[in-house]
Design an enzyme around this catalytic site. Structure first.
Site, PDB file in Angstrom:
ATOM      1  N   HIS A 162       0.834  -1.219   0.000  1.00 38.39           N
ATOM      2  CA  HIS A 162       0.000   0.000   0.000  1.00 38.39           C
ATOM      3  C   HIS A 162       0.864   1.264   0.000  1.00 38.39           C
ATOM      4  O   HIS A 162       0.431   2.308   0.487  1.00 38.39           O
ATOM      5  CB  HIS A 162      -0.942   0.049   1.215  1.00 38.39           C
ATOM      6  CG  HIS A 162      -1.638  -1.243   1.498  1.00 38.39           C
ATOM      7  ND1 HIS A 162      -2.878  -1.550   0.989  1.00 38.39           N
ATOM      8  CD2 HIS A 162      -1.247  -2.322   2.216  1.00 38.39           C
ATOM      9  CE1 HIS A 162      -3.242  -2.763   1.400  1.00 38.39           C
ATOM     10  NE2 HIS A 162      -2.254  -3.261   2.140  1.00 38.39           N
TER      11      HIS A 162
ATOM     12  N   SER B 220      15.900  21.383 -15.615  1.00 37.80           N
ATOM     13  CA  SER B 220      14.713  22.158 -15.938  1.00 37.80           C
ATOM     14  C   SER B 220      15.158  23.486 -16.527  1.00 37.80           C
ATOM     15  O   SER B 220      16.190  24.040 -16.135  1.00 37.80           O
ATOM     16  CB  SER B 220      13.904  22.394 -14.669  1.00 37.80           C
ATOM     17  OG  SER B 220      13.096  23.545 -14.815  1.00 37.80           O
TER      18      SER B 220
END
Ligand code: ARG
Length: 464
Positions: A156, A277
């Site tokens: 999970h 970036s």
């Protein structure tokens, strides 16, 4: 009566239709296989005396010249000739005159395209199987190099139990291994010789299909001429194997993306496999992994495109089937590139063991071990589970120095542990350490280091 404008009108229409129906712009990729198949076919025609032996020889020689023209780049592929089959045949006739027209005896483009596609796919499937074995080797290498690294295993996406990083990587080995089996299995259905089905009903000429198969290295000859020209199952199976493989690479990509984030910090990407970036100077983005995850979409799409193309087709060949090629080529290219790049990236990953271990420690990942410890000394597991749960709750309430999230299990004193269960002695600390936890999981297939090392040894002994 011929209308005055008919010439022009027809020409215009033809041109548009030509552009709509042509496949040479992409099926030129099949040229080698087309020529190989035609050479085998011509030889068979000569051997069966359907054409003269000398004619077969001339055709074969001219086809070889055409192959040389194509590989040197001087061959002109023409849209007017629609597809690769007719482009090559047109050039053949240009070179040797009407004799060129004999090559297509006892053959149709319907069985010819099936042959080309099978020859092509046989080779590409082999090359994907080879790439898979290289990819598996990269996993083994990275696992070996980091045999001592322990990270939290997740369920999970919640920290669950400590596992060896090597064990985690070898999970992907198993997936890749099954992928290779799937491709190997698909290969059996790809590797079937279709030529001789002709348009759909077979041919009245005394052909020898088994001789063609032998020349081209096919172990099998297709059994039903109608099925032969209408079957694309072998492409669909291949695309399906590609989809499962990409799903695996996509999951690995997702983990790499997570692990490379500041929040996890488990790995550092090699500079050569990341980009910056244009606005944020601090960024180092996991583009290769992201694009692999993204490209999984188009590979699934290609499978669905072809399943959808085929679902309503009456037997036998329909022109719709020409739509198989772009989907197939795209999946082949995408899967090969993804496998290659992901394997290369793995080899250059830097692992931050410290962060991995910290995460395992901070997540109470040895709570099960505490419960197991109590269970081993006779307490029913449910009761032990309850005690361990209370222990975790206690830790969360304690805000020790420099320990923002409370105490770690292995920080607790024997007195504190005794608050939750009697009979706890010094040896409990081995159960509470993440290394000790992993080392104790010796059940077959478990994460204990000795088992993982043994498995690695086994894998290194494997040929592929
Ligand atoms: N370009 C065609 C294809 O890819 C070849 C077969 C064409 N057959 C035909 N009867 N038009 O399927």
């Amino acid at each position: 009566m011929k209308k005055l404008w008919a010439g022009r009108f027809n020409n215009t229409t033809d041109d548009i239709v030509e552009s709509y129906t042509e496949s040479i712009s992409y099926d030129y990729r099949l040229w080698q296989y087309d020529i190989k198949g035609s050479i085998a076919h011509a030889r068979m025609l000569g051997r069966q005396k359907i054409i003269k032996k000398s004619e077969a020889d001339r055709i074969v020689a001219a086809l070889r010249e055409i192959a040389a023209e194509i590989s040197s780049g001087e061959f002109q592929f023409r849209k007017e000739h629609e597809d690769i089959h007719m482009n090559i045949e047109a050039r053949l006739t240009e070179k040797i005159g009407p004799l060129g027209g004999k090559l297509h005896t006892a053959r149709s483009r319907n069985d010819q395209v099936a042959l080309d596609t099978r020859l092509y796919l046989r080779e590409e499937t082999e090359s994907i199987i080879n790439l898979l074995s290289r990819f598996k080797k990269s996993l083994v290498k990275l696992a070996e190099k980091n045999i001592d690294a322990v990270l939290p295993g997740y369920t999970h996406l919640q920290r669950a139990q400590p596992v060896l990083f090597a064990h985690h990587l070898l999970a992907y080995y198993e997936m890749a291994d099954r992928d290779a089996e799937r491709f190997q299995d698909a290969l059996q259905r790809i590797n079937v010789m279709p030529l001789g089905a002709a348009a759909l009903a077979g041919t009245s000429f005394p052909i020898d299909r088994h001789y063609v198969a032998k020349q081209l290295g096919f172990p099998d000859v297709s059994k039903n001429s109608i099925d032969t020209v209408s079957d694309r199952d072998f492409v669909i199976e291949f695309l399906s194997a590609c989809s499962v493989l990409m799903m695996h690479l996509s999951r690995l990509s997702e983990e790499i993306i997570l692990w490379a984030s500041g929040e996890f910090g488990f790995i550092e990407l090699p500079d050569a496999f990341a980009t910056g970036s244009s606005i944020m100077p601090q960024k180092k983005n996991p583009d290769v992994a992201e694009l692999t995850r993204g490209k999984t979409g188009r590979v699934y799409g290609n499978l669905f495109a072809l399943l959808t193309v085929m679902k309503g087709l009456p037997l036998a060949y329909n022109r719709d089937m020409q739509e198989d090629k772009e989907a197939l080529f795209d999946s082949v290219d995408t899967v090969k590139a993804a496998l290659d790049l992901m394997g290369r990236m793995l080899q250059k990953l830097k692992i931050n063991r410290h962060r991995m271990k910290e995460a395992a420690l901070g997540g109470f990942t040895t709570a099960t071990d505490f419960a197991d410890y109590l269970t081993a000394s006779g307490m029913p597991f449910r009761q032990a589970h309850e005690a361990a749960g209370k222990l975790v709750a206690y830790c969360l309430k304690q805000h020790g120095a420099g320990n923002k999230n409370g105490k770690k299990l292995e920080d607790l004193s024997l007195e504190e542990l005794a608050l939750f269960a009697g009979g706890v002695t010094q040896d409990v600390y081995d159960w509470l350490s993440v290394e000790g936890s992993a080392a104790r999981r010796k059940s077959f297939g478990g994460t204990a280091k000795e088992l993982v090392i043994a498995r690695l040894k086994e894998l290194k002994g494997k040929k592929r």
